[in-house]
Scaffold this motif. Structure first.
Motif, PDB file in Angstrom:
ATOM      1  N   PRO A  29       1.241  -1.236   0.147  1.00  0.00           N
ATOM      2  CA  PRO A  29      -0.119   0.065   0.483  1.00  0.00           C
ATOM      3  C   PRO A  29       1.007   0.988  -0.169  1.00  0.00           C
ATOM      4  N   VAL A  30      -0.026   2.123  -0.685  1.00  0.00           N
ATOM      5  CA  VAL A  30       0.698   3.544  -0.682  1.00  0.00           C
ATOM      6  C   VAL A  30       0.423   4.867  -0.377  1.00  0.00           C
ATOM      7  N   ALA A  31       0.703   5.443   0.439  1.00  0.00           N
ATOM      8  CA  ALA A  31      -0.088   6.146   0.959  1.00  0.00           C
ATOM      9  C   ALA A  31      -0.190   7.403   0.271  1.00  0.00           C
ATOM     10  N   ALA A  32      -1.173   8.131   0.641  1.00  0.00           N
ATOM     11  CA  ALA A  32      -2.342   8.841  -0.450  1.00  0.00           C
ATOM     12  C   ALA A  32      -1.815  10.110  -0.577  1.00  0.00           C
ATOM     13  N   PRO A  33      -1.131  10.537  -2.089  1.00  0.00           N
ATOM     14  CA  PRO A  33      -1.518  11.884  -1.573  1.00  0.00           C
ATOM     15  C   PRO A  33      -1.941  13.211  -0.973  1.00  0.00           C
ATOM     16  N   PRO A  34      -0.989  13.659  -1.312  1.00  0.00           N
ATOM     17  CA  PRO A  34      -1.940  15.172  -0.185  1.00  0.00           C
ATOM     18  C   PRO A  34      -2.916  16.055  -0.866  1.00  0.00           C
ATOM     19  N   ALA A  35      -4.183  16.326  -0.969  1.00  0.00           N
ATOM     20  CA  ALA A  35      -4.901  16.917  -1.628  1.00  0.00           C
ATOM     21  C   ALA A  35      -4.101  17.908  -3.176  1.00  0.00           C
ATOM     22  N   PRO A  36      -4.609  17.514  -4.227  1.00  0.00           N
ATOM     23  CA  PRO A  36      -3.999  18.574  -4.962  1.00  0.00           C
ATOM     24  C   PRO A  36      -4.770  20.363  -5.115  1.00  0.00           C
ATOM     25  N   GLY A  37      -3.108  20.680  -4.654  1.00  0.00           N
ATOM     26  CA  GLY A  37      -2.819  22.316  -4.558  1.00  0.00           C
ATOM     27  C   GLY A  37      -3.370  22.795  -2.740  1.00  0.00           C
ATOM     28  N   VAL A  38      -2.996  22.032  -2.121  1.00  0.00           N
ATOM     29  CA  VAL A  38      -3.006  21.957  -0.504  1.00  0.00           C
ATOM     30  C   VAL A  38      -1.810  22.129  -0.040  1.00  0.00           C
ATOM     31  N   THR A  39      -1.281  23.240   0.347  1.00  0.00           N
ATOM     32  CA  THR A  39       0.159  23.114   0.972  1.00  0.00           C
ATOM     33  C   THR A  39       0.189  23.735   2.215  1.00  0.00           C
ATOM     34  N   VAL A  40       0.670  22.329   3.229  1.00  0.00           N
ATOM     35  CA  VAL A  40       1.560  23.345   5.439  1.00  0.00           C
ATOM     36  C   VAL A  40       2.310  24.425   4.583  1.00  0.00           C
ATOM     37  N   THR A  74      -6.746  27.850   5.975  1.00  0.00           N
ATOM     38  CA  THR A  74      -7.437  26.645   6.572  1.00  0.00           C
ATOM     39  C   THR A  74      -6.405  26.421   7.613  1.00  0.00           C
ATOM     40  N   ILE A  75      -7.001  26.466   8.959  1.00  0.00           N
ATOM     41  CA  ILE A  75      -6.313  26.474  10.376  1.00  0.00           C
ATOM     42  C   ILE A  75      -6.776  25.398  10.381  1.00  0.00           C
ATOM     43  N   ARG A  76      -5.737  23.657  10.938  1.00  0.00           N
ATOM     44  CA  ARG A  76      -7.167  22.532  11.254  1.00  0.00           C
ATOM     45  C   ARG A  76      -5.835  22.023  12.056  1.00  0.00           C
ATOM     46  N   ARG A  77      -6.166  20.813  12.592  1.00  0.00           N
ATOM     47  CA  ARG A  77      -6.151  20.487  13.835  1.00  0.00           C
ATOM     48  C   ARG A  77      -5.903  18.306  13.277  1.00  0.00           C
ATOM     49  N   GLY A  78      -4.642  18.057  12.768  1.00  0.00           N
ATOM     50  CA  GLY A  78      -4.760  16.752  12.129  1.00  0.00           C
ATOM     51  C   GLY A  78      -5.747  17.380  10.865  1.00  0.00           C
ATOM     52  N   ASP A  79      -6.910  16.784  10.827  1.00  0.00           N
ATOM     53  CA  ASP A  79      -8.444  16.780   9.027  1.00  0.00           C
ATOM     54  C   ASP A  79      -9.244  17.173   9.671  1.00  0.00           C
ATOM     55  N   GLN A  80      -9.472  18.035  10.318  1.00  0.00           N
ATOM     56  CA  GLN A  80     -10.392  18.718  11.924  1.00  0.00           C
ATOM     57  C   GLN A  80     -10.011  20.109  11.109  1.00  0.00           C
ATOM     58  N   SER A  81     -11.183  20.800  10.342  1.00  0.00           N
ATOM     59  CA  SER A  81     -10.546  22.618  10.126  1.00  0.00           C
ATOM     60  C   SER A  81     -11.791  23.243  11.277  1.00  0.00           C
TER      61      SER A  81
END
Length: 158
Positions: A29-40, A74-81
């Protein structure tokens, strides 16, 4: 006379495959790539923004896909916005209904629920681009809601 039809011989039944052999033949299994256009954003990228935001431990600021002359963060913690921030020429302020209050260089929408006042969103207007910085909380409950309000109150323009 009627033609005689000979049925085909029965298919041999293969022995069940070795489950371990099947697993080793499957790709890892391969980790899912980050959502397109999203940058931390790291601290250097945050320093270049037209606003400041106090991030509690465990929170990150994420830049989403930009528009032609705006950006949404977006300010988020984990996947929670928890909080969204629009920086551009014309926001859709207000998105919540409530009492409009002007203080601290911004317009805010305050809603009273059960005798408690909640600051749901804020709008800063500036002379230079981006002309508007719109900050709003996500619909959350309990401690997460209080945290979202605290974070949104900590956003300020540069």
């Amino acid at each position: 006379p009627a033609p005689t039809v000979t049925p085909p011989p029965p298919m041999p039944i293969a022995p069940p495959a070795d489950p371990d052999a099947r697993r080793s033949a499957m790709p890892e299994p391969v980790a899912a790539p980050p959502a397109p256009g999203v940058t931390v954003l790291d601290s250097a990228a945050r320093a270049a923004l037209p606003f400041t935001a106090d991030l509690p431990p465990g929170f990150e600021l994420v830049a989403g896909r930009p528009g032609p002359d705006f950006r949404v963060y977006t300010i988020r913690r984990g996947d929670q916005s928890f909080v969204m921030i629009y920086a551009g020429p014309a926001s859709q302020f207000p998105i919540y209904s409530g009492q409009m209050v002007e203080a601290g260089g911004r317009a805010s929408v305050i809603a009273a629920e059960g005798g408690i006042r909640h600051a749901l969103e804020h709008l800063f207007q500036r002379a230079e681009a981006p002309r508007e910085i719109h900050v709003w909380t996500m619909s959350l409950d309990g401690a997460d809601r209080a945290m979202a309000e605290q974070i949104a109150q900590g956003v300020d323009v540069r």
